[in-house]
Design a protein around this motif. Structure first.
Motif, short mmCIF file in Angstrom:
data_model
loop_
_atom_site.label_atom_id
_atom_site.label_comp_id
_atom_site.label_asym_id
_atom_site.label_seq_id
_atom_site.Cartn_x
_atom_site.Cartn_y
_atom_site.Cartn_z
N ALA A 146 0.81 -1.22 0.00
CA ALA A 146 0.00 0.00 0.00
C ALA A 146 0.85 1.27 0.00
CB ALA A 146 -0.93 0.01 1.21
N ARG A 147 2.06 1.16 0.53
CA ARG A 147 2.94 2.33 0.61
C ARG A 147 3.94 2.40 -0.53
NH1 ARG A 147 0.90 1.20 5.37
NH2 ARG A 147 0.61 2.83 6.95
N GLY A 148 3.83 1.50 -1.50
CA GLY A 148 4.63 1.61 -2.71
C GLY A 148 6.03 1.03 -2.64
N ALA A 149 6.33 0.27 -1.59
CA ALA A 149 7.65 -0.38 -1.52
C ALA A 149 7.55 -1.78 -2.11
CB ALA A 149 8.13 -0.46 -0.07
N LYS A 150 8.69 -2.32 -2.53
CA LYS A 150 8.73 -3.69 -3.02
C LYS A 150 8.73 -4.66 -1.83
CE LYS A 150 9.08 -2.92 -7.48
NZ LYS A 150 8.09 -3.39 -8.47
N LEU A 151 8.21 -5.85 -2.08
CA LEU A 151 8.11 -6.87 -1.04
C LEU A 151 8.94 -8.08 -1.46
CD1 LEU A 151 6.95 -8.24 1.49
CD2 LEU A 151 4.84 -8.66 0.20
N TRP A 152 10.00 -8.35 -0.70
CA TRP A 152 10.91 -9.46 -0.97
C TRP A 152 10.60 -10.60 -0.01
CZ3 TRP A 152 16.42 -9.36 -3.03
CH2 TRP A 152 17.16 -10.48 -2.66
N VAL A 153 10.39 -11.80 -0.54
CA VAL A 153 10.27 -12.99 0.30
C VAL A 153 11.28 -14.03 -0.19
CG1 VAL A 153 7.83 -12.60 0.80
CG2 VAL A 153 8.49 -14.12 -1.08
N ASN A 154 11.56 -14.97 0.69
CA ASN A 154 12.47 -16.07 0.38
C ASN A 154 11.69 -17.37 0.32
OD1 ASN A 154 15.10 -14.49 0.93
ND2 ASN A 154 13.95 -14.23 2.82
N THR A 155 12.06 -18.24 -0.60
CA THR A 155 11.49 -19.59 -0.60
C THR A 155 12.57 -20.62 -0.32
OG1 THR A 155 11.79 -19.84 -3.00
CG2 THR A 155 9.69 -18.95 -2.25
N ILE A 156 13.74 -20.17 0.13
CA ILE A 156 14.91 -21.05 0.21
C ILE A 156 14.84 -22.07 1.33
CG2 ILE A 156 16.45 -19.51 -1.03
CD1 ILE A 156 17.38 -18.33 1.55
N TRP A 157 14.18 -21.73 2.45
CA TRP A 157 13.89 -22.75 3.47
C TRP A 157 12.79 -22.23 4.39
CZ3 TRP A 157 19.37 -21.42 3.46
CH2 TRP A 157 19.69 -20.40 4.34
N GLY A 158 12.17 -23.17 5.09
CA GLY A 158 10.92 -22.89 5.77
C GLY A 158 10.94 -21.82 6.84
N SER A 159 12.03 -21.71 7.60
CA SER A 159 12.04 -20.76 8.71
C SER A 159 11.99 -19.32 8.25
CB SER A 159 13.29 -20.98 9.57
OG SER A 159 14.47 -20.74 8.82
N LEU A 160 12.16 -19.09 6.96
CA LEU A 160 12.11 -17.73 6.42
C LEU A 160 10.78 -17.41 5.75
CD1 LEU A 160 15.66 -17.48 4.80
CD2 LEU A 160 14.95 -16.62 7.04
N CYS A 161 9.96 -18.44 5.52
CA CYS A 161 8.71 -18.20 4.77
C CYS A 161 7.56 -19.04 5.31
CB CYS A 161 8.92 -18.45 3.28
SG CYS A 161 9.50 -20.10 2.85
N GLY A 162 7.30 -18.89 6.58
CA GLY A 162 6.14 -19.52 7.18
C GLY A 162 6.21 -21.03 7.34
N GLY A 163 7.42 -21.58 7.30
CA GLY A 163 7.57 -23.02 7.49
C GLY A 163 7.46 -23.85 6.23
N SER A 164 7.09 -23.23 5.11
CA SER A 164 6.91 -23.97 3.87
C SER A 164 8.24 -24.53 3.37
CB SER A 164 6.31 -23.07 2.79
OG SER A 164 5.06 -22.57 3.19
N GLY A 165 8.23 -25.82 3.01
CA GLY A 165 9.41 -26.42 2.42
C GLY A 165 10.40 -26.99 3.41
N LYS A 166 10.31 -26.57 4.66
CA LYS A 166 11.25 -26.99 5.71
C LYS A 166 12.69 -26.70 5.29
CE LYS A 166 8.10 -30.37 7.70
NZ LYS A 166 7.88 -31.77 8.10
N ASP A 167 13.45 -27.71 4.85
CA ASP A 167 14.86 -27.50 4.54
C ASP A 167 15.15 -27.37 3.05
OD1 ASP A 167 15.56 -27.60 7.23
OD2 ASP A 167 15.72 -29.78 7.20
N ASP A 168 14.11 -27.32 2.24
CA ASP A 168 14.31 -27.15 0.79
C ASP A 168 13.46 -25.99 0.31
OD1 ASP A 168 15.02 -27.51 -1.87
OD2 ASP A 168 14.76 -29.68 -1.81
N ASP A 169 13.68 -25.58 -0.92
CA ASP A 169 12.91 -24.50 -1.49
C ASP A 169 11.41 -24.83 -1.40
OD1 ASP A 169 11.51 -23.11 -3.92
OD2 ASP A 169 13.41 -22.04 -3.65
N ALA A 170 10.64 -23.90 -0.89
CA ALA A 170 9.23 -24.15 -0.61
C ALA A 170 8.45 -24.60 -1.84
CB ALA A 170 8.59 -22.89 -0.02
N ALA A 171 8.70 -23.94 -2.96
CA ALA A 171 7.95 -24.29 -4.18
C ALA A 171 8.37 -25.65 -4.72
CB ALA A 171 8.16 -23.21 -5.24
#
Length: 305
Positions: A239-264
């Motif tokens: 809403a404030r016009g900034a870019k949003l960076w997320v990681n899919t590299i392991w779960g602790s950085l993106c909501g637990g998805s993927g655990k120890d591998d790339d979430a996707a």
């Protein structure tokens, strides 16, 4: 006739200007444009699944793939040479041993780098920051992850190479500290704060930006489990016009998805992960699986310069 000639000249000049715009400059332009639908692909330590991490071949590989950013980590030798390394020691990634800060550049320059499965290469060596940036110049943007402590030294090299505008450096410093650092220079790299929104320090840093109205070019948002909190934070950023960076590299950085591998990669259908992030307004994704992410984004019309 004169009018036609002037028009043709203007078109020629415009086309020449476009032709002279480097790919890195085009990517940086998308990063600065909050209205752009283009999704930036950042590759974690380069193509480390096929080459040694933080190496020149790993960087060259993700450039060939069509990635937008290569993420690198920095350490400094005893004689003040910045080199690419995630670890403080040489033990895991090279044929050497000990702290990098305890060795001179001459002592480590001929060490061989190891691939992910601990196999030493024959000819790949640890690169200096200058060597790596020279490879990246005009071809791909660079994200300096571990390295904000060397801001002045990184900037000096970037300025010498004429590529300051294609470097994104990140950290967890306060707004005041970042502003003071940048005030010391006429020309600065892009800066992105890292906010772990499930930790008090991270959320306090995020709130300080929101409350001050001083928005950075992007936020790297990390969370380990609370997807509702992520959605709320993501909404405020977009809403404030900034870019949003997320990681899919392991779960602790993106909501637990993927655990120890790339979430996707771990998901049965990559769309389960990527689609959800695009719906949340994510515009920058750091991945360990660029071969999976780039075709997906292209299929959605979100990765064409």
């Amino acid at each position: 006739m004169k009018h036609i000639a002037v028009t043709l000249l203007a078109i020629f000049i415009s086309c020449a200007a476009v032709a002279q715009t480097s790919r890195a400059a085009a990517i940086a332009a998308r990063m600065h444009d909050p209205r752009s639908e283009y999704v930036i692909v950042a590759c974690h330590r380069g193509d480390w699944r096929n080459y040694p991490e933080n190496s020149i071949p790993a960087i060259e590989s993700v450039i060939r793939m069509g990635a937008d950013i290569v993420e690198i980590d920095l350490k400094m030798t005893r004689d003040s040479v910045l080199v690419l390394s995630h670890d403080r020691t040489l033990n895991r990634c090279t044929t050497g041993k000990g702290e990098i800060s305890s060795h001179t550049w001459d002592e480590i320059r001929d060490l061989r780098l190891k691939r992910a499965h601990n196999v030493a290469t024959d000819t790949v060596h640890i690169p200096t920051l200058r060597q790596a940036l020279s490879v990246c110049k005009d071809r791909i943007c660079v994200n300096v992850d571990q390295g904000y402590e060397y801001y002045d030294q990184v900037l000096a090299i970037a300025e010498e190479l004429g590529m300051t505008d294609q470097i994104l450096i990140k950290g967890g410093k306060s707004i005041a500290e970042v502003e003071a650092r940048e005030a010391a220079h006429e020309h600065n790299m892009m800066y992105m704060p890292i906010v772990d929104i499930e930790k008090k320090k991270g959320m306090d840093l995020f709130k300080s930006y929101i409350e001050s109205g001083k928005m950075p070019i992007a936020f790297e948002v990390c969370w380990s489990s609370d997807d509702l909190l992520f959605s709320q934070v993501a909404g405020q950023i977009v809403a404030r016009g900034a870019k949003l960076w997320v990681n899919t590299i392991w779960g602790s950085l993106c909501g637990g998805s993927g655990k120890d591998d790339d979430a996707a990669f771990a998901a049965k259908d990559p769309h389960e992960v990527y689609g959800r992030y695009l719906d949340a307004g994510v515009s920058m994704i750091q991945t360990d699986r660029p071969q999976l992410l780039i075709p997906y984004l292209e299929s959605r019309g979100r990765h064409t310069l």
